[in-house]
Each structure stands twice: as C-alpha cells, then as structure tokens.
Scaffold this motif. Structure first.
Motif, PDB file in Angstrom:
ATOM      1  N   ALA A  94     -15.823  16.630 -26.462  1.00  0.00           N
ATOM      2  CA  ALA A  94     -16.617  16.978 -25.276  1.00  0.00           C
ATOM      3  C   ALA A  94     -16.804  18.486 -25.188  1.00  0.00           C
ATOM      4  CB  ALA A  94     -15.942  16.441 -24.020  1.00  0.00           C
ATOM      5  N   LYS A  95     -15.746  19.245 -25.465  1.00  0.00           N
ATOM      6  CA  LYS A  95     -15.833  20.707 -25.445  1.00  0.00           C
ATOM      7  C   LYS A  95     -16.781  21.219 -26.538  1.00  0.00           C
ATOM      8  CE  LYS A  95     -14.048  23.574 -23.473  1.00  0.00           C
ATOM      9  NZ  LYS A  95     -14.601  24.443 -22.389  1.00  0.00           N
ATOM     10  N   ILE A  96     -16.696  20.646 -27.736  1.00  0.00           N
ATOM     11  CA  ILE A  96     -17.562  21.062 -28.835  1.00  0.00           C
ATOM     12  C   ILE A  96     -19.028  20.807 -28.478  1.00  0.00           C
ATOM     13  CG2 ILE A  96     -18.254  20.500 -31.202  1.00  0.00           C
ATOM     14  CD1 ILE A  96     -15.264  19.911 -31.756  1.00  0.00           C
ATOM     15  N   ALA A  97     -19.328  19.610 -27.999  1.00  0.00           N
ATOM     16  CA  ALA A  97     -20.709  19.270 -27.677  1.00  0.00           C
ATOM     17  C   ALA A  97     -21.244  20.143 -26.548  1.00  0.00           C
ATOM     18  CB  ALA A  97     -20.800  17.793 -27.294  1.00  0.00           C
ATOM     19  N   THR A  98     -20.423  20.408 -25.564  1.00  0.00           N
ATOM     20  CA  THR A  98     -20.855  21.242 -24.444  1.00  0.00           C
ATOM     21  C   THR A  98     -21.087  22.676 -24.899  1.00  0.00           C
ATOM     22  OG1 THR A  98     -19.617  19.842 -22.917  1.00  0.00           O
ATOM     23  CG2 THR A  98     -20.270  22.001 -22.112  1.00  0.00           C
ATOM     24  N   ALA A 147     -16.818  11.672 -18.668  1.00  0.00           N
ATOM     25  CA  ALA A 147     -16.356  12.357 -17.449  1.00  0.00           C
ATOM     26  C   ALA A 147     -16.401  13.871 -17.628  1.00  0.00           C
ATOM     27  CB  ALA A 147     -14.941  11.901 -17.109  1.00  0.00           C
ATOM     28  N   MET A 148     -15.964  14.375 -18.778  1.00  0.00           N
ATOM     29  CA  MET A 148     -15.956  15.819 -19.002  1.00  0.00           C
ATOM     30  C   MET A 148     -17.371  16.377 -19.096  1.00  0.00           C
ATOM     31  SD  MET A 148     -12.716  16.275 -21.607  1.00  0.00           S
ATOM     32  CE  MET A 148     -12.888  18.059 -21.691  1.00  0.00           C
ATOM     33  N   LEU A 149     -18.286  15.632 -19.712  1.00  0.00           N
ATOM     34  CA  LEU A 149     -19.674  16.099 -19.783  1.00  0.00           C
ATOM     35  C   LEU A 149     -20.312  16.165 -18.403  1.00  0.00           C
ATOM     36  CD1 LEU A 149     -21.093  14.225 -22.926  1.00  0.00           C
ATOM     37  CD2 LEU A 149     -20.171  16.545 -22.786  1.00  0.00           C
ATOM     38  N   GLU A 152     -16.454  16.362 -14.432  1.00  0.00           N
ATOM     39  CA  GLU A 152     -15.224  15.855 -13.831  1.00  0.00           C
ATOM     40  C   GLU A 152     -14.020  16.367 -14.617  1.00  0.00           C
ATOM     41  OE1 GLU A 152     -15.584  11.602 -13.699  1.00  0.00           O
ATOM     42  OE2 GLU A 152     -17.679  11.708 -13.016  1.00  0.00           O
ATOM     43  N   ARG A 153     -12.838  16.150 -14.072  1.00  0.00           N
ATOM     44  CA  ARG A 153     -11.593  16.557 -14.731  1.00  0.00           C
ATOM     45  C   ARG A 153     -10.733  15.314 -14.943  1.00  0.00           C
ATOM     46  NH1 ARG A 153      -9.984  22.389 -11.905  1.00  0.00           N
ATOM     47  NH2 ARG A 153     -11.997  23.407 -12.351  1.00  0.00           N
ATOM     48  N   PRO A 154     -11.019  14.554 -15.991  1.00  0.00           N
ATOM     49  CA  PRO A 154     -10.382  13.245 -16.126  1.00  0.00           C
ATOM     50  C   PRO A 154      -8.916  13.319 -16.520  1.00  0.00           C
ATOM     51  CG  PRO A 154     -11.674  13.743 -18.069  1.00  0.00           C
ATOM     52  CD  PRO A 154     -11.963  14.841 -17.076  1.00  0.00           C
ATOM     53  N   SER A 155      -8.176  12.374 -15.967  1.00  0.00           N
ATOM     54  CA  SER A 155      -6.833  12.071 -16.453  1.00  0.00           C
ATOM     55  C   SER A 155      -6.883  10.645 -16.981  1.00  0.00           C
ATOM     56  CB  SER A 155      -5.798  12.190 -15.339  1.00  0.00           C
ATOM     57  OG  SER A 155      -5.666  13.531 -14.933  1.00  0.00           O
ATOM     58  N   PHE A 156      -6.328  10.460 -18.163  1.00  0.00           N
ATOM     59  CA  PHE A 156      -6.445   9.159 -18.822  1.00  0.00           C
ATOM     60  C   PHE A 156      -5.212   8.952 -19.682  1.00  0.00           C
ATOM     61  CE2 PHE A 156      -7.804   6.341 -22.265  1.00  0.00           C
ATOM     62  CZ  PHE A 156      -8.472   5.343 -21.561  1.00  0.00           C
ATOM     63  N   ASP A 157      -4.656   7.747 -19.634  1.00  0.00           N
ATOM     64  CA  ASP A 157      -3.488   7.418 -20.447  1.00  0.00           C
ATOM     65  C   ASP A 157      -3.746   6.058 -21.087  1.00  0.00           C
ATOM     66  OD1 ASP A 157      -1.061   7.274 -21.667  1.00  0.00           O
ATOM     67  OD2 ASP A 157       0.123   7.096 -19.832  1.00  0.00           O
ATOM     68  N   ASN A 168     -13.715  21.265 -18.516  1.00  0.00           N
ATOM     69  CA  ASN A 168     -14.757  21.513 -19.511  1.00  0.00           C
ATOM     70  C   ASN A 168     -15.759  22.521 -18.958  1.00  0.00           C
ATOM     71  OD1 ASN A 168     -16.237  21.252 -21.886  1.00  0.00           O
ATOM     72  ND2 ASN A 168     -17.408  19.496 -21.138  1.00  0.00           N
ATOM     73  N   GLU A 169     -15.474  23.775 -19.105  1.00  0.00           N
ATOM     74  CA  GLU A 169     -16.347  24.854 -18.626  1.00  0.00           C
ATOM     75  C   GLU A 169     -16.522  25.898 -19.735  1.00  0.00           C
ATOM     76  OE1 GLU A 169     -17.901  24.793 -15.860  1.00  0.00           O
ATOM     77  OE2 GLU A 169     -16.833  23.227 -14.771  1.00  0.00           O
ATOM     78  N   PRO A 170     -17.695  26.520 -19.828  1.00  0.00           N
ATOM     79  CA  PRO A 170     -18.863  26.357 -18.956  1.00  0.00           C
ATOM     80  C   PRO A 170     -19.755  25.214 -19.415  1.00  0.00           C
ATOM     81  CG  PRO A 170     -19.312  28.061 -20.561  1.00  0.00           C
ATOM     82  CD  PRO A 170     -17.893  27.592 -20.817  1.00  0.00           C
TER      83      PRO A 170
END
Length: 323
Positions: A94-98, A147-149, A152-157, A168-170
């Motif tokens: 998600a960070k790479i794509a953003t 969610a990151m795109l 949102e700030r997801p928590s997932f387990d 995930n900014e900016p």
C-alpha cells in the motif's frame, strides 16, 4: 479511472547492452502515451515467463521501473499487470503504490493478483503454498491494503498478515483505482465483484468470453453490485507490422524458439494472440473482444514492441475502437 486501451511491456530482451534497456522502455512508454494508450503496464516478475522467453532473460523489478517511468511520462497511468500479492507485505505494498501515485501526480493504478509462478517463489525464498492458500492470503491482504489506500489506519490480525494502526501518508487521493487480473470464475470474479474497479481477463480463448462475462454478471448480482460499475478488459498478445507477412513471420519465429526451449512441437497461435497489419489486428480485436461486451483491451507486443514506431502503429489502429 478508466483502462480502455493499455500497453503492457512484457520483455526487456532488446538489442544492445544492459545500459540500453531502460531507454528503450522509456521510448515505448512515451510512444504509447502519444499514440492514445491510457495506461502502461509492466510485469511483476523476477524471471521471464516461459510463454515469452527464457527464464534467464532480463527482467526489471516492477515498482522501481514504474517510479522511473513516472518521471519520463506526464499523462499515462502506470501499473503492474499484475502485482503478485505473495511478493510483498500488504502494508508495504500500500505504501509503495501510494508513493508511486504521489511521484506520478495521481497516475497510479494498483493491480494485484494471488500469485502463480512457483519457480520465482522457490528461487527467491517466498512461500508458495496451495492455490487456496494464495487466495486466502490475497483476501487478507486486501483488508489492509484497501483501508490504507483510503486513508484509514487499519489494525488486522489474520492467519497470514498483521497490521496495527498502519499509517499511510502522504496521499494525493483516497480513491486510487484497483484492478485485479485473472479468469477464475469462483474466486477471482467474486473478489472483483466485492472490491475492485476493473477486471482484466487473461488466458481465456476469445470464444469463451461471452460465457465468462455471463458468469461475471452472476457474481456481481450475488454481491449486489451494478455491473456497470465494474470495468473489464482483455489481455491480448499482439504482433503487428505494416507488412502483415512480416508480422506472421515474427509469430512463426517465436513459435520455433518456443519449440526448441520446450523440446516439444508448438504450432498455432495462443489464446488471445492477434497477428497481422494494424487494420487486420484492429478488426480481430473488435470482433472477438469488444463486440462481445468487454470494455477495453490491454495489449503486449512481445515480439517487436521495442522497435520504434510499432507501438504507434497499434495505438492509431486501436484507439478509435474505444473512443
């Protein structure tokens, strides 16, 4: 988002030295942009695929390459076809794509699939697992990535992945387009109906497209989604030349190389392979893909796309079909 006419660069086996590879990739991307293509795609693979060439042939890392192409182009969208989910942690993806979206000025499309090429997994130390494993991993990854795109700030387990309030900014936008590639009627089509903006259909005989589209409508109905909200395209292998006989000769030469590589006879075109003059290829694609209800087409020109002017020939013939 729209992907009506895409150009995929599937090979980096070009004349010259290693230093000549990237300039020839840039030339193709620029030619595609000028010729009416809306998106340029690269493969997310580490080895060349057997249907195209030998595993030892050059293969550039996808996202590094797309970042470089962002500085060499100005309007064309940039994407993989498609990202192998198994190769990256989903929050990192998600960070790479953003980041690609930021550096390209909002031109990134995140395309993703479950992953399939076992050789790469074994060679690079990634867990391959079963077909079911890979789709379960993709479903979990999407919970984090989408969610990151969207900011949102997801928590997932989950069974495969974890995240805790992942930031995930900016971001330029909260609606980066999502594309999934494949032809699986139960898993891929269901994921497309639930999560994606675009489905690229690959590896299907054009004669089977009407039935595939019918099944896709069923999956959309099951998800309670308007079919008009999911865009579709078809991946076509194209060999085009002003001289149609030269195009057919290139096809035959490729078949002969494949026969030697696999040590078995290989004859005739593969599913989704269109060969001839620009007008001949355009007529084939119109009749077999667009007229049956697919919204657009993504082409690769594995045999001669690196030759100056070939991408332009294809773009000028195909762009009017999807205008």
């Amino acid at each position: 988002m729209t992907v009506k006419l895409g150009y995929q660069i599937p090979s980096f086996t070009y004349p010259g030295t290693v230093n000549d590879i990237f300039p020839q990739v840039v030339a193709q991307a620029k030619e595609a942009e000028a010729a009416g293509f809306d998106t340029v795609f690269v493969m997310d693979h580490f080895y060349q695929l057997p249907m195209i060439g030998d595993a030892h042939e050059p293969m550039l890392e996808a996202y590094t390459l797309l970042g470089a192409l962002a500085s060499s182009t100005s309007t064309i969208q940039l994407s993989t076809l498609v990202t192998g989910n198994t190769y990256r942690n989903p929050a990192l993806l998600a960070k790479i794509a953003t980041t690609l979206d930021v550096v390209s000025g909002g031109r990134a499309v995140l395309a993703i699939g479950a992953g399939w090429h076992e050789l790469e997994h074994v060679a690079f130390g990634y867990e391959f697992g079963t077909f079911t494993d890979r789709f379960e991993r993709l479903a979990e990854a999407l919970e984090i990535i989408i969610a990151m795109l969207r900011g949102e700030r997801p928590s997932f387990d989950g069974t495969w992945y974890r995240a805790k309030e992942a930031i995930n900014e900016p971001r330029i936008r909260d609606d980066m387009p999502l594309l999934i590639g494949g032809s699986g009627e139960r898993k891929t089509f269901a994921l497309a109906a639930r999560h994606f903006d675009h489905l690229n259909i690959v590896g299907v005989d054009p004669e089977d497209l009407p039935r595939k589209l019918s099944v896709l409508r069923q999956r959309l109905d099951e998800a309670g989604r308007d079919p008009a909200t999911l865009e579709t395209s078809y991946l076509a292998r194209v060999i085009v030349h002003e001289d149609g006989d030269r195009a057919r000769q290139l096809q035959q030469e490729h078949l002969e190389r494949q026969s030697k590589a696999f040590r078995v006879p290989r004859s005739g075109r593969m599913h989704g392979e269109f060969v001839g003059t620009p007008d001949e290829v355009a007529a084939q694609i119109k009749e077999q893909i667009l007229d049956v209800g697919v919204d657009g087409v993504i082409i690769n020109m594995f045999a001669n796309g690196h030759e100056p002017g070939i991408v332009e020939l294809a773009g000028k013939a195909l762009a009017p079909l999807i205008a």
